[in-house]
Design a protein around this motif. Sequence first.
Motif, PDB file in Angstrom:
ATOM      1  N   GLY A  97     -27.508  30.524 -76.646  1.00 59.07           N
ATOM      2  CA  GLY A  97     -27.956  31.644 -75.839  1.00 59.07           C
ATOM      3  C   GLY A  97     -27.949  32.935 -76.612  1.00 59.07           C
ATOM      4  O   GLY A  97     -28.887  33.725 -76.551  1.00 59.07           O
ATOM      5  N   SER A  98     -26.890  33.183 -77.372  1.00 62.54           N
ATOM      6  CA  SER A  98     -26.825  34.416 -78.135  1.00 62.54           C
ATOM      7  C   SER A  98     -27.821  34.394 -79.286  1.00 62.54           C
ATOM      8  O   SER A  98     -28.312  35.440 -79.699  1.00 62.54           O
ATOM      9  CB  SER A  98     -25.400  34.650 -78.651  1.00 62.54           C
ATOM     10  N   CYS A  99     -28.149  33.219 -79.811  1.00 60.58           N
ATOM     11  CA  CYS A  99     -29.193  33.110 -80.830  1.00 60.58           C
ATOM     12  C   CYS A  99     -30.530  33.508 -80.219  1.00 60.58           C
ATOM     13  O   CYS A  99     -31.293  34.283 -80.800  1.00 60.58           O
ATOM     14  CB  CYS A  99     -29.235  31.686 -81.372  1.00 60.58           C
ATOM     15  N   ASP A 100     -30.836  32.982 -79.028  1.00 62.48           N
ATOM     16  CA  ASP A 100     -32.050  33.377 -78.324  1.00 62.48           C
ATOM     17  C   ASP A 100     -32.113  34.892 -78.146  1.00 62.48           C
ATOM     18  O   ASP A 100     -33.122  35.533 -78.416  1.00 62.48           O
ATOM     19  CB  ASP A 100     -32.084  32.714 -76.939  1.00 62.48           C
ATOM     20  N   ASN A 101     -31.011  35.460 -77.683  1.00 61.10           N
ATOM     21  CA  ASN A 101     -30.985  36.900 -77.440  1.00 61.10           C
ATOM     22  C   ASN A 101     -31.153  37.691 -78.725  1.00 61.10           C
ATOM     23  O   ASN A 101     -31.792  38.740 -78.750  1.00 61.10           O
ATOM     24  CB  ASN A 101     -29.669  37.294 -76.771  1.00 61.10           C
ATOM     25  N   LYS A 102     -30.561  37.180 -79.792  1.00 57.72           N
ATOM     26  CA  LYS A 102     -30.676  37.858 -81.079  1.00 57.72           C
ATOM     27  C   LYS A 102     -32.133  37.895 -81.544  1.00 57.72           C
ATOM     28  O   LYS A 102     -32.621  38.899 -82.054  1.00 57.72           O
ATOM     29  CB  LYS A 102     -29.807  37.138 -82.114  1.00 57.72           C
ATOM     30  N   CYS A 103     -32.833  36.770 -81.341  1.00 55.37           N
ATOM     31  CA  CYS A 103     -34.236  36.706 -81.740  1.00 55.37           C
ATOM     32  C   CYS A 103     -35.133  37.536 -80.824  1.00 55.37           C
ATOM     33  O   CYS A 103     -36.160  38.053 -81.256  1.00 55.37           O
ATOM     34  CB  CYS A 103     -34.726  35.258 -81.733  1.00 55.37           C
ATOM     35  N   GLN A 104     -34.745  37.658 -79.561  1.00 54.75           N
ATOM     36  CA  GLN A 104     -35.633  38.287 -78.583  1.00 54.75           C
ATOM     37  C   GLN A 104     -35.372  39.777 -78.384  1.00 54.75           C
ATOM     38  O   GLN A 104     -36.234  40.477 -77.859  1.00 54.75           O
ATOM     39  CB  GLN A 104     -35.504  37.578 -77.230  1.00 54.75           C
ATOM     40  N   ALA A 105     -34.212  40.283 -78.747  1.00 54.38           N
ATOM     41  CA  ALA A 105     -33.881  41.680 -78.483  1.00 54.38           C
ATOM     42  C   ALA A 105     -33.923  42.478 -79.775  1.00 54.38           C
ATOM     43  O   ALA A 105     -32.995  42.438 -80.571  1.00 54.38           O
ATOM     44  CB  ALA A 105     -32.506  41.788 -77.848  1.00 54.38           C
ATOM     45  N   VAL A 106     -35.009  43.194 -79.995  1.00 52.02           N
ATOM     46  CA  VAL A 106     -35.149  44.041 -81.166  1.00 52.02           C
ATOM     47  C   VAL A 106     -35.248  45.487 -80.674  1.00 52.02           C
ATOM     48  O   VAL A 106     -36.223  45.870 -80.055  1.00 52.02           O
ATOM     49  CB  VAL A 106     -36.410  43.683 -81.980  1.00 52.02           C
ATOM     50  N   ALA A 107     -34.211  46.257 -80.925  1.00 53.36           N
ATOM     51  CA  ALA A 107     -34.176  47.666 -80.528  1.00 53.36           C
ATOM     52  C   ALA A 107     -34.440  47.844 -79.037  1.00 53.36           C
ATOM     53  O   ALA A 107     -34.997  48.843 -78.604  1.00 53.36           O
ATOM     54  CB  ALA A 107     -35.190  48.463 -81.341  1.00 53.36           C
ATOM     55  N   LEU A 108     -34.014  46.865 -78.238  1.00 54.32           N
ATOM     56  CA  LEU A 108     -34.134  46.941 -76.775  1.00 54.32           C
ATOM     57  C   LEU A 108     -35.571  47.207 -76.332  1.00 54.32           C
ATOM     58  O   LEU A 108     -35.817  47.844 -75.320  1.00 54.32           O
ATOM     59  CB  LEU A 108     -33.208  48.022 -76.209  1.00 54.32           C
ATOM     60  N   SER A 109     -36.547  46.719 -77.078  1.00 52.89           N
ATOM     61  CA  SER A 109     -37.941  46.915 -76.715  1.00 52.89           C
ATOM     62  C   SER A 109     -38.571  45.565 -76.440  1.00 52.89           C
ATOM     63  O   SER A 109     -37.895  44.545 -76.396  1.00 52.89           O
ATOM     64  CB  SER A 109     -38.686  47.607 -77.858  1.00 52.89           C
ATOM     65  N   THR A 110     -39.883  45.558 -76.236  1.00 54.43           N
ATOM     66  CA  THR A 110     -40.569  44.285 -76.036  1.00 54.43           C
ATOM     67  C   THR A 110     -40.822  43.573 -77.360  1.00 54.43           C
ATOM     68  O   THR A 110     -41.303  42.455 -77.371  1.00 54.43           O
ATOM     69  CB  THR A 110     -41.921  44.501 -75.330  1.00 54.43           C
TER      70      THR A 110
END
Length: 268
Positions: A52-65
Amino acid sequence: RSPWLLDRCCLAPASRQRARPPSSSSPSARSSCCATPRPPNSAQSTRREVLGSCDNKCQAVALSTENWDNGYVIGTHDASCDDCGTGRRCFTADPTKQSDGEPMADAPVNGDVCCCARTSVSGVPPPPPAPDGSLRCADFCAEGGYGYGMVIGTAPACQADCVADCDGACSVSTDFFSDHGNSCLSGAKRCCCARAGPVAKPTPRMPDHPTCNDWCLSAGYARGDMKGTAPACNGTCDGAPACFTATSTLSDYGDSCFLGGIKKCRCW
């Protein structure tokens, strides 16, 4: 805190906040990121949490889209970012070490790496998180713009090799993928994508059993054909611009090669 738990879940909207189980690598971590009670610790819950945290790491870049789409964990004792395939964004357990899929001088201390689907950030909203078994290798390739994808390697020996078997983007396959199949007692399976380099937009979803021609079209080639006849097979590439070890994922694979040979899907 586990070094990967940097996904800013406390800064996400309330609908996206979720609890974190304790990390086996950080005994002092006793409270969740969002102060929600943790489930009981277990190897399975720990693996799901790392995923889950790997997914979040890949998906959350500078809290943008902007995002690198879904990610999965390769957790072997000597894993490094080159196991993700050249170019893909990769995170190690040490957040100060990031790579673009190139071989690393020092493997992560715990042998785990987080592989993202894309090489560069995407401006579209990130896909939903992907728990174990929810994505095929084909879906992972498609998210990154790498065309179709299939798992290469047969248990128990496996022994798939990115250089010999795949002329596209290639990563170590794990049971994260729903089409990974039986576990390897030795060697490894590979998630092989049709394209060596990504295009900007995700590839349309691959049918469960495309033809070799469909596979090559997804990579931008004009056509594809199968080489090798059972039972000996002995498929050869014959100078094709791209050549892949074929599997029964391809609908025109035909009869199995039970005398030890292989078939090839050749792209022209």
